[in-house]
Design a protein around this motif. Structure first.
Motif, mmCIF file in Angstrom:
data_model
loop_
_atom_site.group_PDB
_atom_site.id
_atom_site.type_symbol
_atom_site.label_atom_id
_atom_site.label_comp_id
_atom_site.label_asym_id
_atom_site.label_seq_id
_atom_site.Cartn_x
_atom_site.Cartn_y
_atom_site.Cartn_z
ATOM 1 N N VAL A 135 1.079 2.154 2.883
ATOM 2 C CA VAL A 135 1.153 0.978 2.013
ATOM 3 C C VAL A 135 2.264 0.074 2.531
ATOM 4 O O VAL A 135 3.118 0.518 3.307
ATOM 5 N N PRO A 136 2.283 -1.197 2.145
ATOM 6 C CA PRO A 136 3.365 -2.088 2.582
ATOM 7 C C PRO A 136 4.736 -1.509 2.234
ATOM 8 O O PRO A 136 4.924 -0.937 1.158
ATOM 9 N N THR A 137 5.682 -1.650 3.144
ATOM 10 C CA THR A 137 7.014 -1.066 2.947
ATOM 11 C C THR A 137 7.735 -1.668 1.744
ATOM 12 O O THR A 137 8.660 -1.059 1.215
ATOM 13 N N THR A 138 7.315 -2.847 1.318
ATOM 14 C CA THR A 138 7.949 -3.497 0.168
ATOM 15 C C THR A 138 7.446 -2.931 -1.161
ATOM 16 O O THR A 138 7.985 -3.271 -2.208
ATOM 17 N N GLN A 139 6.411 -2.103 -1.112
ATOM 18 C CA GLN A 139 5.872 -1.527 -2.345
ATOM 19 C C GLN A 139 6.690 -0.297 -2.740
ATOM 20 O O GLN A 139 6.512 0.790 -2.199
ATOM 21 N N LYS A 140 7.601 -0.475 -3.682
ATOM 22 C CA LYS A 140 8.466 0.609 -4.139
ATOM 23 C C LYS A 140 8.158 1.026 -5.578
ATOM 24 O O LYS A 140 8.552 2.113 -6.003
ATOM 25 N N GLU A 141 7.497 0.148 -6.331
ATOM 26 C CA GLU A 141 7.253 0.422 -7.736
ATOM 27 C C GLU A 141 6.122 1.434 -7.924
ATOM 28 O O GLU A 141 5.290 1.631 -7.042
ATOM 29 N N ALA A 142 6.111 2.045 -9.101
ATOM 30 C CA ALA A 142 5.064 3.009 -9.419
ATOM 31 C C ALA A 142 3.709 2.316 -9.467
ATOM 32 O O ALA A 142 3.583 1.206 -9.995
ATOM 33 N N LEU A 143 2.705 2.973 -8.914
ATOM 34 C CA LEU A 143 1.322 2.526 -9.059
ATOM 35 C C LEU A 143 0.694 3.356 -10.171
ATOM 36 O O LEU A 143 0.654 4.592 -10.091
ATOM 37 N N LEU A 144 0.240 2.687 -11.216
ATOM 38 C CA LEU A 144 -0.160 3.371 -12.449
ATOM 39 C C LEU A 144 -1.669 3.546 -12.594
ATOM 40 O O LEU A 144 -2.122 4.177 -13.551
ATOM 41 N N GLY A 145 -2.436 2.975 -11.678
ATOM 42 C CA GLY A 145 -3.882 3.132 -11.772
ATOM 43 C C GLY A 145 -4.584 2.528 -10.585
ATOM 44 O O GLY A 145 -3.981 1.827 -9.757
ATOM 45 N N THR A 146 -5.875 2.791 -10.492
ATOM 46 C CA THR A 146 -6.674 2.273 -9.381
ATOM 47 C C THR A 146 -8.130 2.153 -9.809
ATOM 48 O O THR A 146 -8.574 2.842 -10.739
ATOM 49 N N ILE A 147 -8.848 1.263 -9.167
ATOM 50 C CA ILE A 147 -10.276 1.087 -9.428
ATOM 51 C C ILE A 147 -10.953 0.800 -8.095
ATOM 52 O O ILE A 147 -10.390 0.108 -7.234
ATOM 53 N N LYS A 153 -14.144 -2.124 -1.547
ATOM 54 C CA LYS A 153 -12.929 -2.739 -2.071
ATOM 55 C C LYS A 153 -12.277 -1.819 -3.102
ATOM 56 O O LYS A 153 -12.954 -1.215 -3.932
ATOM 57 N N VAL A 154 -10.950 -1.719 -3.046
ATOM 58 C CA VAL A 154 -10.197 -0.895 -3.986
ATOM 59 C C VAL A 154 -8.957 -1.661 -4.425
ATOM 60 O O VAL A 154 -8.292 -2.307 -3.592
ATOM 61 N N PHE A 155 -8.637 -1.618 -5.718
ATOM 62 C CA PHE A 155 -7.406 -2.183 -6.240
ATOM 63 C C PHE A 155 -6.505 -1.054 -6.731
ATOM 64 O O PHE A 155 -6.978 -0.052 -7.274
ATOM 65 N N LEU A 164 -2.089 -4.025 -5.283
ATOM 66 C CA LEU A 164 -2.480 -3.808 -3.895
ATOM 67 C C LEU A 164 -3.997 -3.878 -3.781
ATOM 68 O O LEU A 164 -4.717 -3.484 -4.697
ATOM 69 N N GLU A 165 -4.467 -4.344 -2.626
ATOM 70 C CA GLU A 165 -5.900 -4.455 -2.392
ATOM 71 C C GLU A 165 -6.265 -3.827 -1.054
ATOM 72 O O GLU A 165 -5.546 -3.983 -0.061
ATOM 73 N N SER A 166 -7.374 -3.101 -1.043
ATOM 74 C CA SER A 166 -7.914 -2.533 0.187
ATOM 75 C C SER A 166 -9.373 -2.955 0.315
ATOM 76 O O SER A 166 -10.100 -2.998 -0.667
#
Length: 213
Positions: A135-147, A153-155, A164-166
């Motif tokens: 993931v981007p190195t700037t992403q430090k916060e908790a990720l609380l969910g995904t879809i 495509k994934v969020f 974040l988007e894939s």
């Protein structure tokens, strides 16, 4: 009380430096190797412990289904699978101890799990094995969910408006700002209804998308 003269003291210090300084890289190398060995031993022990955990003793935070298999994720990066509709659960140990908070099925046997510290885990075999996605190195916060969506495509979303988007089923990720720089609330949930998405968050935040984000 006795004290050494300045010239003699300098001579001793010089000889000491001659003896110890060339050895410093070796000392540091030995210390580094010892630390790595200890960390590897700790990691191996933790994986062995996770393999014996009863799901009834663990806090699970999300679950999903792929085919006939159920998957649950939770505290300390613990993951369990069930092939008998939840009557029994088998642990699938993975590296790390971050809390896993979200789970999504991308396509068939591909699974995405999100967690604290910006962690994203990915499985391509229905949850038997997991790898950490970059993931981007700037992403430090908790990720609380995904879809996830059928087109790959994934969020992933979470703390302080993290989004974040894939586009490749979770192999790679990019950060995205979706509600402007003034929004810093936590994103807690994202649901789909047809071509629409509803995002909910902290302090009564509700956002809509009519084109799947």
């Amino acid at each position: 009380m006795f004290s050494l003269s300045g010239r003699y003291t300098r001579r001793i210090a010089f000889r000491f430096a001659q003896g110890i300084l060339p050895a410093l890289p070796l000392i540091l190398l030995i210390q580094t190797g010892s630390s790595l060995a200890q960390e590897k031993t700790r990691s191996t022990s933790l994986l062995a412990l996770k393999a014996t955990v009863d799901i009834a003793k663990a806090m699970m935070l999300d679950a999903g289904r792929t085919g006939k298999r159920l998957i649950a994720v939770g505290e300390r990066s613990m993951i369990f699978v069930s092939d008998d509709e939840g009557r029994s659960w088998i642990p699938k140990p993975v590296e790390g101890e971050k809390v896993l908070t979200g789970l999504a099925t991308s396509d068939g046997n591909i699974l995405i799990a999100t967690g604290h510290g910006g962690v994203i885990l990915r499985s391509t075999d229905g949850g038997d094995h997991w790898q950490r996605s970059p993931v981007p190195t700037t992403q430090k916060e908790a990720l609380l969910g995904t879809i996830a969506f059928s087109d790959g495509k994934v969020f992933a979303f979470g703390g302080y408006a993290s989004f974040l988007e894939s586009s490749d089923e979770g192999k790679t990720w990019a950060q995205r700002s979706i509600l402007g720089p003034d929004i810093d609330k936590h994103f807690y949930g994202l649901a789909r209804n047809g071509q629409s998405l509803v995002l909910v968050g902290e302090a009564g935040l509700i956002a809509m998308s009519e084109d799947l984000g």
